[in-house]
Design a protein around this motif. Structure first.
Motif, mmCIF file in Angstrom:
data_model
loop_
_atom_site.group_PDB
_atom_site.id
_atom_site.type_symbol
_atom_site.label_atom_id
_atom_site.label_comp_id
_atom_site.label_asym_id
_atom_site.label_seq_id
_atom_site.Cartn_x
_atom_site.Cartn_y
_atom_site.Cartn_z
ATOM 1 N N LEU A 1 60.909 5.923 -5.516
ATOM 2 C CA LEU A 1 61.213 4.284 -5.329
ATOM 3 C C LEU A 1 61.278 3.999 -3.816
ATOM 4 O O LEU A 1 61.067 2.753 -3.636
ATOM 5 C CB LEU A 1 62.759 4.144 -6.048
ATOM 6 C CG LEU A 1 62.714 4.297 -7.297
ATOM 7 C CD1 LEU A 1 64.395 4.338 -7.722
ATOM 8 C CD2 LEU A 1 61.895 3.253 -8.274
ATOM 9 N N ARG A 2 61.189 4.745 -3.021
ATOM 10 C CA ARG A 2 61.296 4.424 -1.387
ATOM 11 C C ARG A 2 59.805 4.637 -0.913
ATOM 12 O O ARG A 2 60.064 4.484 0.437
ATOM 13 C CB ARG A 2 62.215 5.307 -0.591
ATOM 14 C CG ARG A 2 63.776 4.855 -1.209
ATOM 15 C CD ARG A 2 64.690 6.020 -0.772
ATOM 16 N NE ARG A 2 64.900 6.033 0.615
ATOM 17 C CZ ARG A 2 65.458 5.487 1.443
ATOM 18 N NH1 ARG A 2 66.252 4.311 0.880
ATOM 19 N NH2 ARG A 2 65.549 5.612 2.719
ATOM 20 N N THR A 3 58.930 4.768 -1.693
ATOM 21 C CA THR A 3 57.643 5.153 -0.988
ATOM 22 C C THR A 3 56.501 4.208 -1.327
ATOM 23 O O THR A 3 56.549 3.576 -2.456
ATOM 24 C CB THR A 3 57.033 6.397 -1.399
ATOM 25 O OG1 THR A 3 58.148 7.537 -1.192
ATOM 26 C CG2 THR A 3 55.684 7.013 -0.756
ATOM 27 N N PRO A 4 55.667 3.656 -0.268
ATOM 28 C CA PRO A 4 54.697 2.727 -0.741
ATOM 29 C C PRO A 4 53.893 3.149 -1.768
ATOM 30 O O PRO A 4 53.590 4.387 -1.988
ATOM 31 C CB PRO A 4 53.800 2.642 0.561
ATOM 32 C CG PRO A 4 54.902 2.866 1.583
ATOM 33 C CD PRO A 4 55.813 3.954 1.039
ATOM 34 N N ARG A 5 53.355 2.212 -2.608
ATOM 35 C CA ARG A 5 52.619 2.594 -4.003
ATOM 36 C C ARG A 5 51.261 3.193 -3.527
ATOM 37 O O ARG A 5 50.857 3.861 -4.430
ATOM 38 C CB ARG A 5 52.262 1.196 -4.635
ATOM 39 C CG ARG A 5 53.510 0.613 -5.149
ATOM 40 C CD ARG A 5 53.110 -0.645 -5.699
ATOM 41 N NE ARG A 5 52.199 -0.627 -6.825
ATOM 42 C CZ ARG A 5 52.634 -0.275 -8.071
ATOM 43 N NH1 ARG A 5 53.744 -0.213 -8.513
ATOM 44 N NH2 ARG A 5 51.424 -0.285 -9.060
ATOM 45 N N ASP A 6 50.614 2.851 -2.498
ATOM 46 C CA ASP A 6 49.376 3.563 -2.280
ATOM 47 C C ASP A 6 49.336 5.026 -1.715
ATOM 48 O O ASP A 6 48.124 5.394 -1.541
ATOM 49 C CB ASP A 6 48.583 2.850 -1.109
ATOM 50 C CG ASP A 6 49.121 2.588 0.102
ATOM 51 O OD1 ASP A 6 50.342 2.775 0.159
ATOM 52 O OD2 ASP A 6 48.426 2.343 1.091
ATOM 53 N N ILE A 7 50.546 5.527 -1.489
ATOM 54 C CA ILE A 7 50.651 6.948 -1.078
ATOM 55 C C ILE A 7 50.208 7.945 -2.427
ATOM 56 O O ILE A 7 50.863 7.765 -3.309
ATOM 57 C CB ILE A 7 51.978 7.119 -0.360
ATOM 58 C CG1 ILE A 7 52.205 6.199 0.804
ATOM 59 C CG2 ILE A 7 52.221 8.775 0.013
ATOM 60 C CD1 ILE A 7 51.472 6.212 1.758
ATOM 61 N N ALA A 8 49.542 9.023 -1.927
ATOM 62 C CA ALA A 8 49.314 9.953 -2.888
ATOM 63 C C ALA A 8 50.436 10.672 -3.431
ATOM 64 O O ALA A 8 51.207 11.073 -2.173
ATOM 65 C CB ALA A 8 48.004 11.075 -2.423
ATOM 66 N N LEU A 9 50.720 11.234 -4.347
ATOM 67 C CA LEU A 9 51.808 12.115 -4.941
ATOM 68 C C LEU A 9 51.627 13.348 -4.061
ATOM 69 O O LEU A 9 52.918 13.803 -3.694
ATOM 70 C CB LEU A 9 51.768 12.219 -6.464
ATOM 71 C CG LEU A 9 52.371 11.023 -7.275
ATOM 72 C CD1 LEU A 9 52.406 11.597 -8.676
ATOM 73 C CD2 LEU A 9 53.828 10.453 -6.801
ATOM 74 N N THR A 10 50.596 13.913 -3.926
ATOM 75 C CA THR A 10 50.548 15.120 -3.021
ATOM 76 C C THR A 10 51.031 14.998 -1.858
ATOM 77 O O THR A 10 51.482 16.182 -1.051
ATOM 78 C CB THR A 10 49.084 15.664 -3.257
ATOM 79 O OG1 THR A 10 48.073 14.505 -2.767
ATOM 80 C CG2 THR A 10 48.603 15.977 -4.588
ATOM 81 N N ASP A 11 51.185 13.838 -1.422
ATOM 82 C CA ASP A 11 51.647 13.655 0.082
ATOM 83 C C ASP A 11 52.978 13.681 0.316
ATOM 84 O O ASP A 11 53.357 13.603 1.370
ATOM 85 C CB ASP A 11 50.904 12.339 0.700
ATOM 86 C CG ASP A 11 49.559 12.470 1.012
ATOM 87 O OD1 ASP A 11 48.869 13.628 1.120
ATOM 88 O OD2 ASP A 11 48.693 11.346 1.036
#
Length: 472
Positions: free
Chosen positions: A214-224
């Motif tokens: 919920l606190r991470t930008p949408r375009d960031i990969a889950l692996t990151d």
């Protein structure tokens, strides 16, 4: 709505455990239980329902456990609408088994389908195989397959305990993809704390907490953003070891994997709380030789669990009696020996029990292993020396004043010897059982008691003979 608005609203929130049904310790009052029982026996089902309906499912389960078997059946019939999966899951194992046997397979199947896999397995695993088949035949194919698969794993293993309901997504997703997936999917479980990230073989490669998502930008990969360092639980791991891992690594949930490393389920901390309580209760009962120690346990089972250890204790008591018989002549010559013997044995027994309890706990918590056994043994030897010296001074002075200084010195020396031996037995007996792949809590108390009693009598009477106070 702001926090101030929420505070200004006149909303009354009921608190579980408050009201005329409960006492100050949140237990059902005897008056309330008696009122429900009288209502049942008067065949007033409406009144019974009205009395029970306000209770929390856990309190309804407690109410069942306070009744006799005949009254439980009557109560279940009177509050059928309240007998949901939450009540059944909270019942004592023996009480639940009785209740399930009284219900038709169709009714039990309806309850099973409302439960998560781990609770459903716990519900039917102790039933006879014909009853299991009859119930499972009424369950939906998907749920039936999951339950049957869980029943193939050993009892008290991670495979039996795990939930098959979880959220797992491919590592190619972004945070936005995950959020969209969670919002649009209708078949997800209702409660979860983290999402498991898997590769193309369905092996877990990481996990992502919902708060991170919920606190991470949408375009960031889950692996990151995912946590790659995971505590994976093998499907065959014993539940006690599972609980230790949750405690050691402060886990809220953990992935369960099969022999090939494939994700097959998850365990959550609410399951582990029950395990910790069960294992603690089990060790206490085993130390006392009381079996499961459940007040709802059938009489025959309680009898067989306890009597075999009493018989074993009877055999070990013969050893102590033989030592007393050997020194019978000495006791006849000096009656004070008979007066003081129980003191030596009793103090030694208490010292051995203290050390044994500490050792069994240390073994259960993985604090005592092959690498530190010698250090623990030396530590308990030092404690035994200090305890023995303290008690020896007190009993020696008292005996010298009441009888003779020579007898006081004898009992003081015997006390030191017995407490040291008791301390060593309290460590070595549980460790020996553990090295033999036996539960150290099962029979340690019987053998420690035999050693402390026998050594107490032998040391005291033997030293008295050596000191010339009496002859054999």
């Amino acid at each position: 709505m702001s926090a101030t608005d929420l505070q200004d609203r006149d909303v009354e929130t009921p608190v579980q455990g408050e009201g005329e049904q409960f006492d100050e310790e949140n237990r059902l009052k005897p008056e309330f239980v008696r009122q429900v029982r009288e209502s049942l026996r008067d065949d007033n089902e409406d009144s019974t329902y009205d009395l029970v309906e306000p209770l929390h499912p856990a309190d309804i389960a407690d109410l069942f456990e306070l009744f006799e078997r005949e009254d439980r059946t009557m109560l279940a019939a009177a509050i059928t609408d309240l007998m949901g999966s939450e009540v059944i899951a909270e019942l004592n194992d023996y009480v639940r088994e009785d209740m399930l046997e009284a219900l038709p397979p169709e009714a039990v199947a309806d309850i099973v389908e409302q439960l998560e896999t781990d609770d459903a397995v716990q519900l039917i695993e102790d039933l006879d195989e014909p009853d299991q088949r009859a119930i499972l035949s009424q369950v939906e194919p998907g749920d039936r397959a999951a339950i049957e698969s869980a029943l193939t794993y050993p009892e008290e293993s991670a495979g039996r305990l795990m939930q098959r309901e979880l959220v797992a997504v491919p590592e190619s997703m972004t945070v936005g993809d995950l959020i969209d997936y969670l919002r649009k999917s209708d078949d997800l479980i209702t409660e979860f704390w983290e999402v498991f990230i898997v590769d193309h073989r369905y092996h877990p490669v990481g996990s992502c907490q919902l708060s991170w998502t919920l606190r991470t930008p949408r375009d960031i990969a889950l692996t990151d953003v995912m946590k790659r360092d995971q505590t994976l639980i093998p499907v065959g791991m014993d539940q006690e070891e599972v609980a230790l891992r949750f405690q050691k690594y402060a886990l809220i949930s953990a992935a369960v994997v099969d022999e090939s490393g494939r994700l097959v389920g998850q365990l959550t901390v609410d399951d582990i709380v029950h395990i910790i309580q069960e294992e603690a209760d089990e060790d206490v009962m085993l130390l006392s030789g009381a079996g499961e120690g459940d007040i709802n346990e059938p009489l025959r089972d309680a009898y067989s669990a306890r009597v075999r250890w009493l018989i074993a204790n009877l055999g070990t008591a013969v050893v102590a009696s033989a030592i007393i018989a050997f020194f019978g002549a000495a006791i006849e010559q000096l009656v004070a020996l008979a007066i003081l013997m129980p003191i030596v044995a009793s103090i030694g027994g208490n010292a051995g029990t203290q050390t044994m309890a500490v050792t069994v706990r240390a073994i259960a918590m993985n604090q005592l292993t092959r690498s530190n056994t010698k250090r623990i043994l030396l530590r308990e030897l030092k404690v035994a020396l200090m305890n023995g010296a303290t008690v020896a001074v007190l009993i020696g002075i008292a005996t010298a004043l009441l009888f003779t200084p020579q007898l006081g010195a004898v009992i003081a020396a015997a006390m030191i010897v017995n407490i040291i031996v008791s301390g060593m037995a309290g460590v070595l007996v549980p460790v020996a059982f553990e090295r033999l792949d036996q539960d150290p809590a099962v029979a340690s108390s019987v053998f420690v008691t035999m050693i402390t009693d026998s050594m107490g009598f032998f040391a005291f009477l033997g030293l008295a003979v050596l000191a010339g106070l009496a002859t054999v």
